[in-house]
Design a protein around this motif. Structure first.
Motif, PDB file in Angstrom:
ATOM      1  N   LEU A  14      12.214   9.192  -3.642  1.00  0.00           N
ATOM      2  CA  LEU A  14      13.231   8.250  -2.924  1.00  0.00           C
ATOM      3  C   LEU A  14      13.131   6.838  -3.403  1.00  0.00           C
ATOM      4  CD1 LEU A  14      12.529   9.432   0.710  1.00  0.00           C
ATOM      5  CD2 LEU A  14      14.229  10.119  -0.828  1.00  0.00           C
ATOM      6  N   PHE A  15      12.331   6.770  -4.179  1.00  0.00           N
ATOM      7  CA  PHE A  15      11.909   5.276  -4.713  1.00  0.00           C
ATOM      8  C   PHE A  15      11.927   5.198  -6.227  1.00  0.00           C
ATOM      9  CE2 PHE A  15      10.171   5.334  -0.723  1.00  0.00           C
ATOM     10  CZ  PHE A  15      10.645   4.194  -0.014  1.00  0.00           C
ATOM     11  N   GLY A  16      13.114   6.102  -6.788  1.00  0.00           N
ATOM     12  CA  GLY A  16      12.844   6.190  -8.229  1.00  0.00           C
ATOM     13  C   GLY A  16      11.671   6.753  -9.070  1.00  0.00           C
ATOM     14  N   SER A  17      11.172   7.726  -8.408  1.00  0.00           N
ATOM     15  CA  SER A  17      10.019   8.286  -8.897  1.00  0.00           C
ATOM     16  C   SER A  17       8.808   7.207  -9.204  1.00  0.00           C
ATOM     17  CB  SER A  17      10.324   9.161 -10.050  1.00  0.00           C
ATOM     18  OG  SER A  17      11.236  10.312  -9.459  1.00  0.00           O
ATOM     19  N   VAL A  18       8.804   6.279  -8.515  1.00  0.00           N
ATOM     20  CA  VAL A  18       7.827   5.282  -8.850  1.00  0.00           C
ATOM     21  C   VAL A  18       6.778   5.302  -7.517  1.00  0.00           C
ATOM     22  CG1 VAL A  18       7.098   2.864  -9.207  1.00  0.00           C
ATOM     23  CG2 VAL A  18       9.317   3.974 -10.402  1.00  0.00           C
ATOM     24  N   LYS A  19       5.592   5.591  -8.113  1.00  0.00           N
ATOM     25  CA  LYS A  19       4.498   5.809  -6.838  1.00  0.00           C
ATOM     26  C   LYS A  19       3.931   4.421  -6.276  1.00  0.00           C
ATOM     27  CE  LYS A  19       2.566  10.001  -7.046  1.00  0.00           C
ATOM     28  NZ  LYS A  19       1.341  10.691  -6.319  1.00  0.00           N
ATOM     29  N   ILE A  20       3.762   3.387  -7.373  1.00  0.00           N
ATOM     30  CA  ILE A  20       3.026   2.237  -6.970  1.00  0.00           C
ATOM     31  C   ILE A  20       4.077   0.940  -7.376  1.00  0.00           C
ATOM     32  CG2 ILE A  20       1.088   0.686  -7.302  1.00  0.00           C
ATOM     33  CD1 ILE A  20      -0.449   3.099  -7.929  1.00  0.00           C
ATOM     34  N   HIS A  21       4.253   0.189  -6.204  1.00  0.00           N
ATOM     35  CA  HIS A  21       4.827  -1.176  -6.354  1.00  0.00           C
ATOM     36  C   HIS A  21       4.235  -2.140  -6.047  1.00  0.00           C
ATOM     37  CE1 HIS A  21       8.794   1.234  -6.269  1.00  0.00           C
ATOM     38  NE2 HIS A  21       8.256   2.075  -5.786  1.00  0.00           N
ATOM     39  N   LYS A  22       4.070  -3.062  -6.838  1.00  0.00           N
ATOM     40  CA  LYS A  22       3.481  -4.582  -6.500  1.00  0.00           C
ATOM     41  C   LYS A  22       4.645  -5.232  -6.272  1.00  0.00           C
ATOM     42  CE  LYS A  22      -0.678  -3.688  -8.380  1.00  0.00           C
ATOM     43  NZ  LYS A  22      -1.957  -3.975  -7.533  1.00  0.00           N
ATOM     44  N   VAL A  23       4.767  -5.895  -4.988  1.00  0.00           N
ATOM     45  CA  VAL A  23       5.915  -6.603  -4.436  1.00  0.00           C
ATOM     46  C   VAL A  23       5.741  -7.927  -3.802  1.00  0.00           C
ATOM     47  CG1 VAL A  23       7.212  -4.464  -3.890  1.00  0.00           C
ATOM     48  CG2 VAL A  23       5.699  -5.349  -2.047  1.00  0.00           C
ATOM     49  N   ASP A  24       6.438  -8.911  -3.727  1.00  0.00           N
ATOM     50  CA  ASP A  24       6.243 -10.118  -3.070  1.00  0.00           C
ATOM     51  C   ASP A  24       7.566 -10.211  -1.910  1.00  0.00           C
ATOM     52  OD1 ASP A  24       5.655 -12.827  -2.427  1.00  0.00           O
ATOM     53  OD2 ASP A  24       6.327 -13.393  -4.295  1.00  0.00           O
ATOM     54  N   VAL A  25       6.942 -10.035  -0.658  1.00  0.00           N
ATOM     55  CA  VAL A  25       7.800  -9.857   0.512  1.00  0.00           C
ATOM     56  C   VAL A  25       7.841 -11.125   1.240  1.00  0.00           C
ATOM     57  CG1 VAL A  25       8.236  -8.500   2.362  1.00  0.00           C
ATOM     58  CG2 VAL A  25       7.138  -7.171   0.584  1.00  0.00           C
ATOM     59  N   PRO A  26       9.167 -11.984   1.436  1.00  0.00           N
ATOM     60  CA  PRO A  26       9.007 -12.962   2.033  1.00  0.00           C
ATOM     61  C   PRO A  26       8.873 -12.773   3.701  1.00  0.00           C
ATOM     62  CG  PRO A  26      11.374 -12.405   1.303  1.00  0.00           C
ATOM     63  CD  PRO A  26      10.236 -11.398   0.834  1.00  0.00           C
ATOM     64  N   PRO A  27       8.405 -13.705   4.460  1.00  0.00           N
ATOM     65  CA  PRO A  27       8.272 -13.366   5.733  1.00  0.00           C
ATOM     66  C   PRO A  27       9.848 -13.660   6.350  1.00  0.00           C
ATOM     67  CG  PRO A  27       7.411 -15.749   5.332  1.00  0.00           C
ATOM     68  CD  PRO A  27       7.722 -14.916   3.943  1.00  0.00           C
ATOM     69  N   THR A  32       5.991 -16.927   9.648  1.00  0.00           N
ATOM     70  CA  THR A  32       5.160 -17.360   8.628  1.00  0.00           C
ATOM     71  C   THR A  32       4.359 -15.862   8.464  1.00  0.00           C
ATOM     72  OG1 THR A  32       3.161 -17.995  10.231  1.00  0.00           O
ATOM     73  CG2 THR A  32       4.637 -19.660   9.157  1.00  0.00           C
ATOM     74  N   LYS A  33       4.168 -15.029   9.378  1.00  0.00           N
ATOM     75  CA  LYS A  33       3.545 -13.436   9.293  1.00  0.00           C
ATOM     76  C   LYS A  33       4.629 -12.500   8.805  1.00  0.00           C
ATOM     77  CE  LYS A  33      -0.176 -15.158  11.905  1.00  0.00           C
ATOM     78  NZ  LYS A  33      -1.222 -14.922  13.024  1.00  0.00           N
ATOM     79  N   ILE A  34       4.024 -11.499   8.398  1.00  0.00           N
ATOM     80  CA  ILE A  34       4.849 -10.377   8.026  1.00  0.00           C
ATOM     81  C   ILE A  34       4.331  -8.859   8.851  1.00  0.00           C
ATOM     82  CG2 ILE A  34       5.557  -8.660   6.233  1.00  0.00           C
ATOM     83  CD1 ILE A  34       5.580 -10.783   4.380  1.00  0.00           C
ATOM     84  N   THR A  35       5.081  -8.413   9.473  1.00  0.00           N
ATOM     85  CA  THR A  35       4.630  -7.341  10.393  1.00  0.00           C
ATOM     86  C   THR A  35       5.080  -6.116   9.585  1.00  0.00           C
ATOM     87  OG1 THR A  35       6.633  -6.927  11.903  1.00  0.00           O
ATOM     88  CG2 THR A  35       4.759  -8.436  12.478  1.00  0.00           C
ATOM     89  N   VAL A  36       4.630  -5.031   9.858  1.00  0.00           N
ATOM     90  CA  VAL A  36       4.904  -3.629   9.187  1.00  0.00           C
ATOM     91  C   VAL A  36       6.361  -3.598   9.541  1.00  0.00           C
ATOM     92  CG1 VAL A  36       4.618  -1.168   9.174  1.00  0.00           C
ATOM     93  CG2 VAL A  36       2.772  -2.634   9.129  1.00  0.00           C
ATOM     94  N   LYS A  37       6.987  -3.909  10.766  1.00  0.00           N
ATOM     95  CA  LYS A  37       8.256  -3.555  11.090  1.00  0.00           C
ATOM     96  C   LYS A  37       9.229  -4.223   9.925  1.00  0.00           C
ATOM     97  CE  LYS A  37       9.542  -3.892  15.315  1.00  0.00           C
ATOM     98  NZ  LYS A  37      10.041  -4.484  16.377  1.00  0.00           N
ATOM     99  N   HIS A  38       8.964  -5.511   9.721  1.00  0.00           N
ATOM    100  CA  HIS A  38       9.553  -6.153   8.875  1.00  0.00           C
ATOM    101  C   HIS A  38       9.646  -5.758   7.302  1.00  0.00           C
ATOM    102  CE1 HIS A  38      11.309  -9.744   6.715  1.00  0.00           C
ATOM    103  NE2 HIS A  38      10.486  -9.806   5.789  1.00  0.00           N
ATOM    104  N   LEU A  39       8.408  -5.087   7.138  1.00  0.00           N
ATOM    105  CA  LEU A  39       8.266  -4.725   5.650  1.00  0.00           C
ATOM    106  C   LEU A  39       9.194  -3.533   5.624  1.00  0.00           C
ATOM    107  CD1 LEU A  39       6.656  -4.294   2.936  1.00  0.00           C
ATOM    108  CD2 LEU A  39       4.875  -2.899   4.323  1.00  0.00           C
ATOM    109  N   LEU A  40       9.286  -2.330   6.528  1.00  0.00           N
ATOM    110  CA  LEU A  40       9.979  -1.361   6.589  1.00  0.00           C
ATOM    111  C   LEU A  40      11.403  -1.917   6.154  1.00  0.00           C
ATOM    112  CD1 LEU A  40       8.220   0.918   9.529  1.00  0.00           C
ATOM    113  CD2 LEU A  40       7.974   1.043   7.037  1.00  0.00           C
TER     114      LEU A  40
END
Length: 99
Positions: A14-27, A32-40
């Motif tokens: 579902l992610f272009g057949s890429v298993k590992i993604h190094k990402v920079d997620v803004p809050p 100032t914090k990121i929850t799993v809900k926001h990440l999803l």
């Protein structure tokens, strides 16, 4: 916030057949914090290439998707309310297989 995301058990398709993604997620704005809900939601809007219904159901992952935060089951961390830290690793593994 820099995170490592890993998708396995077929979810990587579902992610272009890429298993590992190094990402920079803004809050979220005003936070100032990121929850799993926001990440999803961030994953849905920024990484997911196809069939979001195979990964998400309402405001969480679909049943049958195992989520690990730093190798710990997310159910022990607070599930969608778990707060993520810089350089955390979040793994999503589908436990459902076609046949």
């Amino acid at each position: 916030m820099k995170l490592t995301l890993e998708f396995g058990g077929g979810l990587e398709l579902l992610f272009g057949s890429v298993k590992i993604h190094k990402v920079d997620v803004p809050p979220p704005e005003g936070e100032t914090k990121i929850t799993v809900k926001h990440l999803l939601f961030w994953i849905r809007n920024n990484l997911l290439k196809e069939r979001p219904e195979m990964f998400l159901k309402e405001k969480s992952v679909r049943p049958g998707v195992l989520v690990l935060i730093n190798d710990c089951d997310w159910e022990l961390c607070g599930m969608t309310e778990a707060v993520l830290e810089e350089k955390d690793s979040v793994v999503f593994i589908s436990t459902l297989h076609g046949g």
